[in-house]
Design an enzyme around this catalytic site. Structure first.
Site, PDB file in Angstrom:
ATOM      1  N   LYS A  22       0.893  -1.227  -0.015  1.00 52.23           N
ATOM      2  CA  LYS A  22      -0.056   0.096   0.150  1.00 52.23           C
ATOM      3  C   LYS A  22       0.893   1.342  -0.032  1.00 52.23           C
ATOM      4  O   LYS A  22       0.489   2.045  -0.846  1.00 52.23           O
ATOM      5  CB  LYS A  22      -0.840  -0.144   1.134  1.00 52.23           C
ATOM      6  CG  LYS A  22      -1.429   1.286   1.612  1.00 52.23           C
ATOM      7  CD  LYS A  22      -2.329   1.321   2.617  1.00 52.23           C
ATOM      8  CE  LYS A  22      -1.824   1.571   4.147  1.00 52.23           C
ATOM      9  NZ  LYS A  22      -1.380   2.851   4.371  1.00 52.23           N
ATOM     10  N   ASN A  23       2.110   1.186   0.749  1.00 52.57           N
ATOM     11  CA  ASN A  23       2.867   2.407   1.024  1.00 52.57           C
ATOM     12  C   ASN A  23       3.754   2.619  -0.080  1.00 52.57           C
ATOM     13  O   ASN A  23       4.510   3.783  -0.005  1.00 52.57           O
ATOM     14  CB  ASN A  23       3.429   2.347   2.323  1.00 52.57           C
ATOM     15  CG  ASN A  23       2.249   2.432   3.621  1.00 52.57           C
ATOM     16  OD1 ASN A  23       1.213   2.687   3.273  1.00 52.57           O
ATOM     17  ND2 ASN A  23       2.645   2.268   4.680  1.00 52.57           N
ATOM     18  N   ARG A  92      -5.392  10.667   4.513  1.00 53.39           N
ATOM     19  CA  ARG A  92      -4.412  11.974   4.896  1.00 53.39           C
ATOM     20  C   ARG A  92      -3.000  11.838   4.308  1.00 53.39           C
ATOM     21  O   ARG A  92      -2.537  12.734   3.996  1.00 53.39           O
ATOM     22  CB  ARG A  92      -3.964  11.821   6.300  1.00 53.39           C
ATOM     23  CG  ARG A  92      -5.214  12.497   6.979  1.00 53.39           C
ATOM     24  CD  ARG A  92      -5.328  11.877   8.721  1.00 53.39           C
ATOM     25  NE  ARG A  92      -6.630  12.342   9.301  1.00 53.39           N
ATOM     26  CZ  ARG A  92      -7.550  11.638   9.229  1.00 53.39           C
ATOM     27  NH1 ARG A  92      -7.418  10.484   8.446  1.00 53.39           N
ATOM     28  NH2 ARG A  92      -8.849  12.034   9.784  1.00 53.39           N
ATOM     29  N   CYS A 116      -4.883  11.880  12.724  1.00 57.60           N
ATOM     30  CA  CYS A 116      -5.585  10.689  12.403  1.00 57.60           C
ATOM     31  C   CYS A 116      -5.649   9.727  13.661  1.00 57.60           C
ATOM     32  O   CYS A 116      -5.286  10.311  14.515  1.00 57.60           O
ATOM     33  CB  CYS A 116      -5.222  10.309  11.147  1.00 57.60           C
ATOM     34  SG  CYS A 116      -3.634   9.135  11.547  1.00 57.60           S
ATOM     35  N   ARG A 121      -0.704  14.335  12.454  1.00 59.13           N
ATOM     36  CA  ARG A 121       0.397  14.023  11.352  1.00 59.13           C
ATOM     37  C   ARG A 121       0.998  15.434  10.715  1.00 59.13           C
ATOM     38  O   ARG A 121       0.400  15.739   9.711  1.00 59.13           O
ATOM     39  CB  ARG A 121      -0.624  13.332  10.149  1.00 59.13           C
ATOM     40  CG  ARG A 121      -1.098  12.196  10.663  1.00 59.13           C
ATOM     41  CD  ARG A 121      -0.205  10.951  11.125  1.00 59.13           C
ATOM     42  NE  ARG A 121       0.244  10.470  10.296  1.00 59.13           N
ATOM     43  CZ  ARG A 121       0.143   9.300   9.344  1.00 59.13           C
ATOM     44  NH1 ARG A 121      -1.325   8.913   9.719  1.00 59.13           N
ATOM     45  NH2 ARG A 121       0.592   8.811   8.419  1.00 59.13           N
ATOM     46  N   PRO A 122       1.781  15.880  11.503  1.00 61.21           N
ATOM     47  CA  PRO A 122       2.483  17.285  10.897  1.00 61.21           C
ATOM     48  C   PRO A 122       3.113  17.031   9.766  1.00 61.21           C
ATOM     49  O   PRO A 122       3.318  16.011   9.172  1.00 61.21           O
ATOM     50  CB  PRO A 122       3.321  17.486  11.985  1.00 61.21           C
ATOM     51  CG  PRO A 122       3.507  16.197  12.713  1.00 61.21           C
ATOM     52  CD  PRO A 122       2.413  15.369  12.653  1.00 61.21           C
ATOM     53  N   ASP A 306       4.241   0.470  11.968  1.00 59.39           N
ATOM     54  CA  ASP A 306       3.069  -0.468  11.452  1.00 59.39           C
ATOM     55  C   ASP A 306       3.021  -1.931  11.871  1.00 59.39           C
ATOM     56  O   ASP A 306       2.057  -2.424  11.847  1.00 59.39           O
ATOM     57  CB  ASP A 306       3.074  -0.431   9.890  1.00 59.39           C
ATOM     58  CG  ASP A 306       3.062   1.028   9.472  1.00 59.39           C
ATOM     59  OD1 ASP A 306       3.464   1.517   8.187  1.00 59.39           O
ATOM     60  OD2 ASP A 306       2.899   2.064  10.139  1.00 59.39           O
ATOM     61  N   ARG A 398      -8.542  -0.733   4.463  1.00 55.62           N
ATOM     62  CA  ARG A 398      -7.554   0.318   4.000  1.00 55.62           C
ATOM     63  C   ARG A 398      -6.221  -0.190   3.550  1.00 55.62           C
ATOM     64  O   ARG A 398      -5.608   0.165   2.786  1.00 55.62           O
ATOM     65  CB  ARG A 398      -7.208   1.498   4.951  1.00 55.62           C
ATOM     66  CG  ARG A 398      -8.634   2.384   5.267  1.00 55.62           C
ATOM     67  CD  ARG A 398      -8.139   3.660   6.058  1.00 55.62           C
ATOM     68  NE  ARG A 398      -6.771   4.062   5.727  1.00 55.62           N
ATOM     69  CZ  ARG A 398      -5.645   4.461   6.747  1.00 55.62           C
ATOM     70  NH1 ARG A 398      -6.034   4.551   7.875  1.00 55.62           N
ATOM     71  NH2 ARG A 398      -4.606   4.744   5.980  1.00 55.62           N
TER      72      ARG A 398
HETATM   73  C1  EPZ Z   1       4.096   6.829   6.199  1.00 53.44           C
HETATM   74  O1  EPZ Z   1       3.443   7.729   6.914  1.00 53.44           O
HETATM   75  C2  EPZ Z   1       3.356   5.569   6.107  1.00 53.44           C
HETATM   76  N1  EPZ Z   1       2.246   5.901   5.553  1.00 53.44           N
HETATM   77  C3  EPZ Z   1       2.794   5.015   7.433  1.00 53.44           C
HETATM   78  O2  EPZ Z   1       2.097   3.998   7.420  1.00 53.44           O
HETATM   79  C4  EPZ Z   1       4.079   4.819   8.457  1.00 53.44           C
HETATM   80  O3  EPZ Z   1       3.774   4.181   9.827  1.00 53.44           O
HETATM   81  C5  EPZ Z   1       5.083   5.932   8.463  1.00 53.44           C
HETATM   82  O4  EPZ Z   1       5.600   6.341   7.188  1.00 53.44           O
HETATM   83  C6  EPZ Z   1       6.460   5.643   9.185  1.00 53.44           C
HETATM   84  O5  EPZ Z   1       6.953   4.371   8.640  1.00 53.44           O
HETATM   85  C7  EPZ Z   1       2.037   5.808   3.986  1.00 53.44           C
HETATM   86  O6  EPZ Z   1       3.313   5.444   3.359  1.00 53.44           O
HETATM   87  C8  EPZ Z   1       0.985   6.227   3.343  1.00 53.44           C
HETATM   88  P1  EPZ Z   1       6.464   9.858   8.594  1.00 53.44           P
HETATM   89  P2  EPZ Z   1       4.304   9.274   7.078  1.00 53.44           P
HETATM   90  O7  EPZ Z   1       6.337  11.135   7.810  1.00 53.44           O
HETATM   91  O8  EPZ Z   1       4.880   9.587   5.780  1.00 53.44           O
HETATM   92  C9  EPZ Z   1       6.802  12.984  12.073  1.00 53.44           C
HETATM   93  C10 EPZ Z   1       0.194   2.653   7.530  1.00 53.44           C
HETATM   94  O9  EPZ Z   1      -0.358   2.070   8.477  1.00 53.44           O
HETATM   95  N2  EPZ Z   1       6.549  13.842  10.952  1.00 53.44           N
HETATM   96  O10 EPZ Z   1       7.722   9.106   8.304  1.00 53.44           O
HETATM   97  O11 EPZ Z   1       3.146  10.167   7.501  1.00 53.44           O
HETATM   98  C11 EPZ Z   1       5.432  12.453  12.170  1.00 53.44           C
HETATM   99  O12 EPZ Z   1       4.707  13.067  13.323  1.00 53.44           O
HETATM  100  C12 EPZ Z   1       0.798   3.977   7.843  1.00 53.44           C
HETATM  101  O13 EPZ Z   1       0.392   2.050   6.582  1.00 53.44           O
HETATM  102  C13 EPZ Z   1       6.869  15.334  11.475  1.00 53.44           C
HETATM  103  O14 EPZ Z   1       6.907  15.798  12.398  1.00 53.44           O
HETATM  104  O15 EPZ Z   1       5.276   9.140   8.142  1.00 53.44           O
HETATM  105  C14 EPZ Z   1       5.771  10.935  12.793  1.00 53.44           C
HETATM  106  O16 EPZ Z   1       5.859  11.182  14.102  1.00 53.44           O
HETATM  107  C15 EPZ Z   1       0.496   4.710   9.213  1.00 53.44           C
HETATM  108  N3  EPZ Z   1       6.503  16.336  10.203  1.00 53.44           N
HETATM  109  C16 EPZ Z   1       7.044  10.580  12.191  1.00 53.44           C
HETATM  110  O17 EPZ Z   1       7.605  11.937  11.660  1.00 53.44           O
HETATM  111  C17 EPZ Z   1       6.373  15.986   9.097  1.00 53.44           C
HETATM  112  O18 EPZ Z   1       6.411  16.989   8.233  1.00 53.44           O
HETATM  113  C18 EPZ Z   1       6.902   9.623  10.985  1.00 53.44           C
HETATM  114  O19 EPZ Z   1       6.218  10.358   9.897  1.00 53.44           O
HETATM  115  C19 EPZ Z   1       6.378  14.768   8.688  1.00 53.44           C
HETATM  116  C20 EPZ Z   1       6.507  13.588   9.754  1.00 53.44           C
END
Ligand code: EPZ
Length: 417
Positions: A22-23, A92, A116, A121-122, A306, A398
Site C-alpha cells: 500500500k505504502n 491523509r 488521524c 500528522r504534522p 506499522d 484500508r
Molecule cells: C508513512 O507515513 C506510512 N504511510 C505510515 O504507514 C508509516 O507508519 C510511516 O510512514 C512511518 O514508517 C504511508 O506511507 C502512506 P512519516 P508518514 O512522515 O509519511 C513525524 C500505515 O499503517 N513528522 O515518516 O506520514 C510524524 O508525526 C501507515 O500503513 C513530522 O513531525 O510518516 C511521525 O511522528 C500509518 N513532520 C514521524 O515523523 C513532518 O512533516 C513519522 O512520520 C512529517 C512527519
C-alpha cells in the site's frame, strides 16, 4: 457496518500470495501525474486507500482503468491542481499528491491533512522542504495554497527526521525541476526505493534511494513505464503473527527477507521457525511462544511502527513479559484497550507498553480504531478461545486485501458479515 466473526483455535496451513505494498502504490499513483505517457502498474493492491487515490487522479482529470491488480493511468488530460477537502479527509496520505501536482503545474491547493487515529500528522518537514525549493505556501483556515513564482529550484535539503512522506514529496517536486536536489537524512524504507525505481524507469535520474542521502538530477520530462509494485512487508508480518498464534505453517509467496529483516528476528526470538526462499518466506509455529524482550519502533531499517500492533497481539500469547516502545507516533496503542477486553494484561505508560504474556485470550466484541490496530485484533481473535466480533473493519480494509478470504483459505474460521 461490516464486521468480522472469528472462531479462534484453528491451525493455519498453506500458501498466501503477498499483496502489493500500500505504502508504495500510493506515492507511485501520485507520481503518475508527472508522466506524459501511459503508466501501467502491476501488483497494485485492491484497497480503499488505493480507491481514494484513483478518485483523486480522476478528479484531477487523469484517465484511470483498473483491471484486477493492474492499474493503467494516463495523465495527459489532467486540468485541475486542487484536491477537495472530502477526498483529503478520506486519506491523509494524499498529501503526497502535493509534490506531484507542483512538479506538473507549478501550483496546488489542498486542505491540511489533519490528525488521524494514530495521532497528529504534522507536515512541517514537507512544507519547509518545498519552500527551500522556491514554493510559496500560504496556510490559512486549514487550507494550503501553493504557487511557484519562477521555476522549482534544486536545493540541498536536510530532514531533521527521516520522514517517509516528506522524502517522497521532495522527490516528486524535484524530479522535473532544474539542477540537482539532495535529500540528507532521507527515509530509507523499501517504498522509497520502489518510488525511485518507478521514476527512473520513466526517465528520471535519481540515485541513493534507500540510503541516507538521495540525489535527484532534474530532467525535462518523464515518459511512461510498466512497473510491478513491491510486496507489502507489513502485511507479511501480519500473516506471520497470525501463524505464530494459531500454530501451523504458512508460505508467504513474494515476501522479501531483505524488506522485513528487523521484524523477522523478533519472530525468531519468539520461537517461530522462519525460512527464507527466493520465492518467499516460510514461517512455522508450535504455539509455544516466548516473549519479545524489547521492541522499539524506529525508522527503517529499524523495527517498523506499522508492525507494532500485530506483533503485540502475538506477544499476548507468549510466555513471559514483552516490552514495546512506540517512538514514531503519539497514540498508536489504541488496540491495547481492545486486547485487554479479550483478557490481555498490557500496561501502557507514555511510549512504553508492557505485555504480560502466556495468557489465554477469550472471544468477545471489540472494535478496530485504526488500520494496524484492527489487524492486531484479527491476530488476537485467531488465537483466542471462542468467538470474537470485530467491528470497524473499514479501517482494516484500508490496508489488507481480501484478509478474511485469504485466512479462510489456509484454515482460519473468519467471516465478514
Ligand atoms: C508513512 O507515513 C506510512 N504511510 C505510515 O504507514 C508509516 O507508519 C510511516 O510512514 C512511518 O514508517 C504511508 O506511507 C502512506 P512519516 P508518514 O512522515 O509519511 C513525524 C500505515 O499503517 N513528522 O515518516 O506520514 C510524524 O508525526 C501507515 O500503513 C513530522 O513531525 O510518516 C511521525 O511522528 C500509518 N513532520 C514521524 O515523523 C513532518 O512533516 C513519522 O512520520 C512529517 C512527519
Amino acid at each position: 457496518m461490516a464486521e468480522y466473526v472469528v472462531n479462534g483455535g484453528h491451525r493455519l496451513n498453506g500458501c498466501i500470495d503477498i499483496q502489493g505494498a500500500k505504502n508504495s502504490a500510493l506515492p507511485i499513483l501520485a507520481a503518475a501525474i508527472l508522466c506524459k505517457d501511459q503508466v501501467v502498474l502491476h501488483n497494485c493492491p485492491n484497497l480503499s486507500d488505493v480507491t481514494t487515490s484513483v478518485k483523486i487522479l480522476r478528479y484531477l482529470g487523469c484517465t484511470v482503468c483498473c483491471e484486477g491488480s493492474t492499474v493503467v493511468i494516463d495523465s495527459k488530460g489532467m486540468y485541475r491542481c486542487d484536491i477537495p477537502t472530502e477526498l483529503m479527509r478520506e486519506m491523509r496520505s494524499s498529501i503526497v499528491f502535493l509534490g506531484a501536482i507542483l512538479g506538473r503545474f507549478r501550483q496546488a491547493q489542498m486542505s491540511l491533512p489533519g490528525g488521524c487515529e494514530i495521532g497528529p500528522r504534522p507536515i512541517d518537514l514537507h512544507l519547509s522542504s518545498l519552500r527551500q525549493m522556491g514554493v510559496e505556501i500560504d496556510e490559512n483556515h486549514g487550507l494550503l495554497d501553493c504557487k511557484i513564482p519562477g521555476a522549482l529550484q534544486s536545493a540541498d535539503i536536510t530532514l531533521s527526521f527521516p520522514s517517509v512522506g516528506a522524502t517522497e514529496n521532495i522527490m516528486l517536486a524535484a524530479v522535473c525541476s532544474r539542477g540537482v536536489t539532495t535529500i540528507t537524512n532521507a527515509a530509507r524504507e523499501p517504498e522509497i526505493s520502489d518510488l525511485a525505481d518507478f521514476l527512473n524507469s520513466c526517465g528520471a535520474k535519481i540515485t541513493g534511494a534507500g540510503e541516507t542521502t538521495i540525489y535527484i538530477e532534474g530532467v525535462r520530462t518523464l515518459g511512461g513505464t510498466q512497473h510491478i509494485i513491491i510486496p507489502d512487508r507489513i502485511v507479511t508480518s501480519t500473516y506471520m503473527a497470525c501463524t505464530a498464534v494459531c500454530g501451523g505453517k504458512l508460505f508467504l509467496k513474494g515476501a522479501l527477507q531483505s524488506h522485513s529483516g528487523s521484524v523477522n528476528s523478533v519472530f525468531e526470538q519468539c520461537g517461530c521457525l522462519v525460512d527464507y526462499m527466493p520465492e518467499g518466506i516460510y514461517i512455522s509455529s508450535n504455539k509455544n511462544l516466548k516473549k519479545a524482550r524489547l521492541v522499539r519502533t524506529m525508522p527503517y531499517p529499524g523495527f517498523p511502527t506499522d508492525a507494532q500492533a500485530p506483533v503485540m497481539a502475538m506477544c499476548c500469547f507468549a510466555d513471559g513479559t514483552s516490552v514495546f516502545v512506540e517512538n514514531m507516533f503519539e497514540s498508536r496503542y489504541k488496540h491495547v484497550d481492545e486486547l485487554c477486553r479479550m483478557g490481555a494484561a498490557i500496561y501502557v505508560h507514555d511510549k512504553v507498553a508492557v505485555v504480560e504474556g502466556s495468557r489465554k485470550l477469550y472471544g468477545t466484541t471489540v472494535s478496530a480504531q485504526d488500520l494496524r490496530g484492527g489487524a492486531a485484533l484479527v491476530v488476537a481473535a485467531l488465537g483466542a478461545e471462542g468467538t470474537t466480533y470485530i467491528k470497524g473493519i473499514n479501517h482494516i480494509d484500508r490496508g489488507y486485501e481480501n484478509l478474511e478470504v485469504l485466512l479462510s483459505d489456509v484454515g482460519a474460521d473468519i467471516k465478514r458479515i
